[in-house]
Design a protein around this motif. Structure first.
Motif, short mmCIF file in Angstrom:
data_model
loop_
_atom_site.label_atom_id
_atom_site.label_comp_id
_atom_site.label_asym_id
_atom_site.label_seq_id
_atom_site.Cartn_x
_atom_site.Cartn_y
_atom_site.Cartn_z
N ALA A 50 24.14 44.66 29.51
CA ALA A 50 24.96 45.54 28.69
C ALA A 50 24.44 46.97 28.65
O ALA A 50 23.25 47.21 28.45
CB ALA A 50 25.06 44.99 27.27
N ILE A 51 25.36 47.90 28.83
CA ILE A 51 25.08 49.33 28.66
C ILE A 51 26.02 49.83 27.57
O ILE A 51 27.23 49.92 27.77
CB ILE A 51 25.31 50.10 29.98
CG1 ILE A 51 24.40 49.56 31.08
CG2 ILE A 51 25.09 51.59 29.76
CD1 ILE A 51 24.66 50.17 32.45
N MET A 92 16.49 42.43 36.50
CA MET A 92 16.09 41.63 35.33
C MET A 92 16.80 40.29 35.28
O MET A 92 16.49 39.46 34.43
CB MET A 92 16.37 42.42 34.05
CG MET A 92 15.48 43.64 33.85
SD MET A 92 16.07 44.71 32.49
CE MET A 92 15.89 43.63 31.06
N GLY A 93 17.75 40.09 36.17
CA GLY A 93 18.46 38.81 36.21
C GLY A 93 19.79 38.80 35.49
O GLY A 93 20.35 37.72 35.23
N ALA A 94 20.32 39.98 35.16
CA ALA A 94 21.60 40.05 34.46
C ALA A 94 22.71 39.37 35.26
O ALA A 94 22.74 39.46 36.50
CB ALA A 94 21.97 41.51 34.19
N CYS A 95 23.63 38.71 34.56
CA CYS A 95 24.76 38.05 35.22
C CYS A 95 25.76 39.06 35.76
O CYS A 95 26.51 38.77 36.70
CB CYS A 95 25.49 37.14 34.22
SG CYS A 95 24.48 35.87 33.49
N ASN A 96 25.80 40.23 35.13
CA ASN A 96 26.77 41.26 35.47
C ASN A 96 26.33 42.58 34.85
O ASN A 96 25.36 42.62 34.08
CB ASN A 96 28.16 40.87 34.95
CG ASN A 96 28.11 40.36 33.52
OD1 ASN A 96 27.67 41.05 32.60
ND2 ASN A 96 28.55 39.12 33.31
N ILE A 97 27.03 43.65 35.18
CA ILE A 97 26.85 44.93 34.51
C ILE A 97 27.99 45.07 33.51
O ILE A 97 29.16 45.09 33.89
CB ILE A 97 26.87 46.10 35.51
CG1 ILE A 97 25.73 45.96 36.52
CG2 ILE A 97 26.78 47.44 34.77
CD1 ILE A 97 24.33 45.93 35.91
N ASN A 98 27.66 45.13 32.24
CA ASN A 98 28.63 45.10 31.15
C ASN A 98 28.73 46.50 30.54
O ASN A 98 27.87 46.92 29.75
CB ASN A 98 28.15 44.07 30.12
CG ASN A 98 29.13 43.87 28.98
OD1 ASN A 98 30.15 44.54 28.89
ND2 ASN A 98 28.80 42.94 28.10
N LYS A 121 24.98 43.82 43.51
CA LYS A 121 25.55 42.57 44.02
C LYS A 121 26.24 41.74 42.93
O LYS A 121 26.83 40.71 43.23
CB LYS A 121 24.45 41.72 44.66
CG LYS A 121 23.62 42.45 45.71
CD LYS A 121 24.43 42.84 46.92
CE LYS A 121 23.54 43.46 48.00
NZ LYS A 121 24.32 43.92 49.17
N ILE A 122 26.14 42.16 41.67
CA ILE A 122 26.69 41.38 40.57
C ILE A 122 27.99 42.03 40.08
O ILE A 122 28.22 43.23 40.28
CB ILE A 122 25.68 41.23 39.42
CG1 ILE A 122 25.16 42.61 38.96
CG2 ILE A 122 24.52 40.33 39.85
CD1 ILE A 122 24.17 42.55 37.81
N PRO A 123 28.87 41.26 39.42
CA PRO A 123 30.15 41.81 38.96
C PRO A 123 29.98 42.93 37.93
O PRO A 123 28.98 42.98 37.21
CB PRO A 123 30.84 40.59 38.32
CG PRO A 123 30.16 39.41 38.88
CD PRO A 123 28.74 39.82 39.13
N MET A 194 32.14 34.27 35.06
CA MET A 194 33.33 34.95 35.55
C MET A 194 32.96 36.00 36.58
O MET A 194 32.12 36.87 36.33
CB MET A 194 34.12 35.57 34.39
CG MET A 194 35.43 36.21 34.84
SD MET A 194 36.46 36.79 33.45
CE MET A 194 37.43 35.32 33.12
N GLN A 195 33.61 35.94 37.72
CA GLN A 195 33.40 36.89 38.80
C GLN A 195 34.53 37.91 38.89
O GLN A 195 34.31 39.06 39.26
CB GLN A 195 33.29 36.15 40.13
CG GLN A 195 32.21 35.09 40.18
CD GLN A 195 30.82 35.66 39.96
OE1 GLN A 195 30.32 36.43 40.79
NE2 GLN A 195 30.18 35.30 38.85
N LYS A 196 35.71 37.48 38.53
CA LYS A 196 36.88 38.36 38.48
C LYS A 196 37.82 37.84 37.39
O LYS A 196 37.83 36.65 37.08
CB LYS A 196 37.63 38.37 39.82
CG LYS A 196 36.85 39.01 40.97
CD LYS A 196 37.69 39.07 42.24
CE LYS A 196 36.89 39.67 43.39
NZ LYS A 196 36.50 41.07 43.13
#
Length: 291
Positions: A50-51, A92-98, A121-123, A194-196
């Motif tokens: 999260a940003i 850091m292993g984040a699932c995505n950029i939020n 490389k992450i959603p 969720m990827q998309k």
């Protein structure tokens, strides 16, 4: 260049002044963190990257992130350092950029993502109040994978009273239509992340259960709801609300929340139903705490 990134269309030169969002030309960020309190398909087991951007085009009277949305707390970043923070979250292993409330920085977000194209490389998740210009959402094609959008009010009376945006629903609905063009199908990986896709969030507010149900009904009439996920939230807490709005000075009742949940089920929505125990200030990040 004068700023017209959000529906307020201030036309302000942010290099010399600030508009409704109260932000200047430099990216301002309140916190960068692994966030565990999003929907399960967003946070996963390691957390969403999260940003939290400072400022907001809405400034709802009950905002839980009031310190940054109204107060503007945060630190200034360049586009280059923003892009590096995205890569740091990935490491850091984040699932995505939020991207949390990125509306008024949409142009700079695209610039930052361009700098790391091929490295990230992450959603990318666009986490928004829903008060977005459809023309700006269209520009996010090729940049954003998942849209996590609020749908706050149906009635212009309520959206004007609590967010000073009488046009909220029609604007948010137009933005949602554009999001569904970019991400017309929900896609998950083998771990359920969720990827998309598109998630429509709705926070149930005290006394507004009929307005909540009107949103669910109209979205069902206007869209193919099988193409999106609904996230019903019970986390409203009155600690952040101004005393000028006594009707919002309590948590929602079980009856209010159950009415909205039942309507969603009857209409055939699929997604997430937050437990009513989520109505607590403990789920609001401490933005002034060092990472």
């Amino acid at each position: 260049m004068n700023c017209n990134l959000c529906p307020r269309r201030c036309g302000i030169n942010r290099k010399t002044d600030t508009g409704y969002c109260k932000m200047g030309d430099t990216v301002k960020i309140a916190k960068v963190m692994l966030h565990m309190w999003e929907e399960p398909c967003i946070s996963g087991k390691k957390g969403s990257g999260a940003i939290f951007f400072s400022g907001c085009p809405l400034k709802c009277v009950y905002c839980q992130n009031v310190d940054i949305s109204h107060g503007g707390y945060g630190k200034e970043y360049t586009v280059e350092t923003l892009s590096q923070e995205m890569l740091r979250l990935q490491e850091m292993g984040a699932c995505n950029i939020n991207l949390v409330t990125p509306t008024h920085y949409a142009d700079k977000v695209r610039q930052a993502l361009d700098l790391i194209r091929g490295e990230l490389k992450i959603p990318v998740v666009y986490n928004t109040s829903g008060y977005e210009l459809d023309s700006e959402i269209a520009k996010m094609a090729g940049y954003v994978d998942v849209f996590l959008t609020d749908m706050k009010y149906f009635s212009p009376e309520y959206s004007q009273k609590y967010s000073k945006a009488s046009d909220y629903y029609q604007v948010a609905k137009g933005a949602l239509a554009e999001m569904l063009k970019i991400a017309p199908k929900c896609v998950f990986d083998e771990n359920g992340l969720m990827q998309k896709g598109v998630i429509v969030r709705h926070l149930v507010l005290p006394t507004l259960r009929k307005d909540s149900i009107a949103i669910l009904q109209d979205l069902n009439d206007s869209f193919d709801i099988s193409k999106l996920k609904l996230s019903l939230m019970a986390q409203y807490t009155p600690e952040f609300c101004s005393e000028q709005y006594p009707e919002l000075g309590r948590k929602i009742t079980t009856f209010e929340y159950s009415s909205v949940v039942n309507a969603a089920i009857e209409l055939g929505y699929d997604g997430y139903i937050q437990d009513k125990s989520a109505s607590s200030v403990k789920y609001t990040p401490n933005f002034r705490e060092e990472d």
